[in-house]
Design an enzyme around this catalytic site. Structure first.
Site, short mmCIF file in Angstrom:
data_model
loop_
_atom_site.label_atom_id
_atom_site.label_comp_id
_atom_site.label_asym_id
_atom_site.label_seq_id
_atom_site.Cartn_x
_atom_site.Cartn_y
_atom_site.Cartn_z
CG HIS A 72 24.42 14.99 12.91
ND1 HIS A 72 25.23 16.05 12.59
CD2 HIS A 72 23.24 15.20 12.26
CE1 HIS A 72 24.58 16.87 11.78
NE2 HIS A 72 23.37 16.39 11.58
CE1 TYR A 196 33.06 18.62 15.28
CE2 TYR A 196 34.42 20.24 16.41
CZ TYR A 196 33.25 19.53 16.31
OH TYR A 196 32.26 19.72 17.25
N PRO A 289 34.92 26.08 23.02
CG PRO A 289 34.30 27.49 21.28
CD PRO A 289 35.14 27.43 22.50
CE LYS A 293 31.76 16.46 25.33
NZ LYS A 293 30.63 15.65 25.00
CE1 TYR A 379 30.03 15.85 18.90
CE2 TYR A 379 32.24 16.73 18.61
CZ TYR A 379 30.88 16.82 18.39
OH TYR A 379 30.37 17.87 17.68
P1 FAD Z 1 24.37 31.17 30.55
O1 FAD Z 1 23.74 30.63 29.33
O2 FAD Z 1 25.48 32.15 30.43
O3 FAD Z 1 23.23 31.79 31.45
C1 FAD Z 1 23.49 32.59 32.57
C2 FAD Z 1 22.36 33.56 32.74
O4 FAD Z 1 22.60 34.35 33.91
C3 FAD Z 1 22.24 34.54 31.59
O5 FAD Z 1 20.92 34.54 31.10
C4 FAD Z 1 22.66 35.87 32.19
O6 FAD Z 1 22.01 36.98 31.58
C5 FAD Z 1 22.25 35.68 33.64
N1 FAD Z 1 22.93 36.58 34.56
C6 FAD Z 1 24.18 37.11 34.49
N2 FAD Z 1 24.40 37.93 35.51
C7 FAD Z 1 23.30 37.92 36.29
C8 FAD Z 1 22.93 38.58 37.48
N3 FAD Z 1 23.75 39.46 38.09
N4 FAD Z 1 21.72 38.33 38.01
C9 FAD Z 1 20.86 37.48 37.37
N5 FAD Z 1 21.14 36.83 36.22
C10 FAD Z 1 22.35 37.06 35.69
N6 FAD Z 1 28.81 25.94 24.04
C11 FAD Z 1 28.82 24.95 23.19
O7 FAD Z 1 28.73 23.80 23.60
N7 FAD Z 1 28.88 25.20 21.82
C12 FAD Z 1 28.91 26.48 21.32
O8 FAD Z 1 28.94 26.69 20.13
C13 FAD Z 1 28.92 27.55 22.21
N8 FAD Z 1 28.97 28.84 21.79
C14 FAD Z 1 28.98 29.84 22.72
C15 FAD Z 1 29.02 31.17 22.31
C16 FAD Z 1 29.06 32.21 23.25
C17 FAD Z 1 29.13 33.64 22.79
C18 FAD Z 1 29.05 31.89 24.64
C19 FAD Z 1 29.10 32.98 25.68
C20 FAD Z 1 28.97 30.57 25.03
C21 FAD Z 1 28.95 29.55 24.10
N9 FAD Z 1 28.85 28.21 24.48
C22 FAD Z 1 28.86 27.22 23.59
C23 FAD Z 1 28.74 27.84 25.85
C24 FAD Z 1 27.30 27.56 26.23
O9 FAD Z 1 26.45 28.46 25.56
C25 FAD Z 1 27.22 27.72 27.73
O10 FAD Z 1 28.04 26.72 28.29
C26 FAD Z 1 25.81 27.62 28.26
O11 FAD Z 1 25.05 28.74 27.86
C27 FAD Z 1 25.85 27.56 29.79
O12 FAD Z 1 24.58 27.77 30.32
P2 FAD Z 1 24.40 28.51 31.69
O13 FAD Z 1 22.91 28.52 31.91
O14 FAD Z 1 25.28 27.92 32.70
O15 FAD Z 1 24.95 29.99 31.45
C1 DHB Z 2 28.82 24.01 17.36
C2 DHB Z 2 29.70 24.55 18.23
C3 DHB Z 2 30.78 23.80 18.65
O1 DHB Z 2 31.64 24.31 19.52
C4 DHB Z 2 30.98 22.53 18.22
O2 DHB Z 2 32.05 21.83 18.65
C5 DHB Z 2 30.08 21.99 17.37
C6 DHB Z 2 28.99 22.74 16.93
C7 DHB Z 2 27.67 24.81 16.89
O3 DHB Z 2 27.52 25.96 17.31
O4 DHB Z 2 26.88 24.31 16.07
#
Ligand code: FAD
Ligand code: DHB
Length: 386
Positions: A72, A196, A289, A293, A379
């Site tokens: 995009h 947005y 969100p 980021k 962004y």
């Molecule tokens: P995570 O993806 O949370 O991974 C952490 C891992 O550690 C998980 O698999 C978990 O099961 C594991 N874990 C937890 N406890 C333990 C333990 N005791 N021992 C071993 N493993 C463990 N970001 C965006 O940019 N856009 C979005 O739309 C967006 N939507 C989101 C929706 C939700 C519901 C959530 C929770 C987050 C969202 N985010 C979004 C944020 C984004 O998904 C996270 O920033 C990203 O997943 C971070 O990755 P991570 O690997 O640091 O953490």
């Molecule tokens: C999505 C989530 C966001 O927080 C955003 O700013 C843009 C896109 C998504 O889940 O597609």
């Protein structure tokens, strides 16, 4: 068991870190509480900034992204009666890609570079301030295990044990007075790029996952029960907030396949290291969100951390590891500010003074090249190492 880096968590941060370490000649073992299927199916982020795409490509993870992802040039910003396109390529020389976190996760699993113990219980970190830290856990078969390592990488998100073990010197937090109701729908997106929308009833976002799957969000009050939002109510509210009928634009509804409520929070803990424990991704910081980021920050953290750990463990050079926390936090704070700014500019609070300031700010970013460029640069993403 023994490895060089014990990685806690098989989300995008943990699996990508294991992949990068493998390429750098450093052994890693990943410990994850959930099952592989559960981790693969979690619907979360959807937008990759250009430095994330470049990094994934440079380490052999770009083929499906290029083939199936969608580039995009920018986004639309909308207020009632007005929709403006911001072209990030023209403004900041960079684009973004629509490619779901689920797909990044699948590509990492398919790469097969990470040894992962799924369904681990009672995960505990020990002796992180010594050069011989270790992790204990109960494996999927119920056997007690001990994993000795040179370093532990805490990639276990906001609910894992690592962030508390890191004993932060400081925690910074902001809780927002609203949540997002997010849906996934089996319907072609009604827009070519994300919308947005600011609206007096609250924020709305039209995103997507593919040509046939749309992802949309509505601002809702904290504590909202998704059961109070039947599908018809969701589509009607999205149509109002996204401007159905404005200049002939139509929002096409479709079958909703997933519905959930996400609370919104900013959180940063510093430093991102204690002794031989290093934090990356959501384990160290959470952003609301708006602005997409969270996943990109996790990717940037592990890009820096993998280089630091390869230098420490292969070249016995501790300098990149010593500066890891400061280096990562520069970007973390930039993205924390940007996410807070996008969130507070676009979500209504019920305060008329705030609403007028928001509209004034939106007019500025949609009509001034300087304002638009600032949004575009943040962004589309700053270079890793910024
Ligand atoms: P995570 O993806 O949370 O991974 C952490 C891992 O550690 C998980 O698999 C978990 O099961 C594991 N874990 C937890 N406890 C333990 C333990 N005791 N021992 C071993 N493993 C463990 N970001 C965006 O940019 N856009 C979005 O739309 C967006 N939507 C989101 C929706 C939700 C519901 C959530 C929770 C987050 C969202 N985010 C979004 C944020 C984004 O998904 C996270 O920033 C990203 O997943 C971070 O990755 P991570 O690997 O640091 O953490
Ligand atoms: C999505 C989530 C966001 O927080 C955003 O700013 C843009 C896109 C998504 O889940 O597609």
């Amino acid at each position: 068991m023994r490895t060089q880096v014990a990685v806690i968590g098989a989300g995008p941060a943990g699996l990508l870190l294991a992949h990068l370490l493998h390429r750098g000649g450093v052994d890693a073992v990943v410990i994850e509480t959930r099952s592989q299927e559960y981790v693969a199916a979690r619907i979360r982020a959807g937008i990759l900034e250009s430095s994330s795409v470049e990094l994934l490509e440079s380490v052999g993870l770009g083929a499906r992204l290029r083939a199936e992802g969608h580039e995009h040039r920018g986004i639309y910003l909308q207020m009632p009666g007005e929709r403006h396109h911001l072209d990030f390529v023209d403004l900041a020389g960079r684009s973004v890609w629509v490619y779901g976190q689920t797909e990044v996760q699948k590509d990492l699993v398919a790469a097969g570079t990470a040894v992962v113990h799924y369904e681990a219980g009672e995960v505990q970190l020990h002796d992180v301030e010594t050069e011989r830290p270790y992790v204990t856990f109960v494996d999927a078969a119920g056997r007690a295990q001990r994993l000795d390592a040179d370093v532990i990488a805490g990639c276990d998100g906001s609910f894992g044990p690592s962030r508390a073990v890191a004993a932060p010197a400081q925690r910074f937090e902001r809780v927002y007075p609203y949540s997002w109701l997010g849906i996934l729908a089996d319907v072609a997106p009604s827009t070519d790029e994300l919308i947005y929308a600011w609206h007096p009833d609250g924020f709305a976002l039209h995103s997507m996952r593919s040509e046939t799957v749309s992802r949309l969000y509505l601002q809702v009050p904290n504590g909202t029960d998704p059961a109070d939002w039947p599908d018809d109510r969701i589509w009607a509210e999205l149509a109002t907030r996204l401007g159905h009928g404005q200049d002939g634009w139509k929002l096409t509804p479709g079958p909703i396949t997933d519905k959930s409520v996400l609370p919104m929070r900013s959180y940063v803990q510093t430093p991102m290291r204690r002794g031989r424990l290093f934090l990356a991704g959501d384990a160290a910081h959470i952003v609301p969100p708006t602005g997409a980021k969270g996943l990109n920050l996790a990717i940037a953290d592990v890009a820096l951390l993998s280089r630091a750990l390869v230098a420490l463990l292969r070249e016995h050079d501790p300098r990149p590891a010593d500066s890891y926390s400061d280096d990562a936090l520069r970007r973390v704070w930039r993205c924390t500010h940007f996410s807070w700014w996008m969130t507070t500019m676009l979500h209504t609070s019920g305060d008329e003074f705030d609403a007028q300031l928001q509209l004034s700010q939106l007019r500025w970013v949609t009509t001034s090249a300087a304002g638009a460029t600032g949004l575009a640069e943040n962004y589309a993403g700053l270079p890793i190492g910024f």
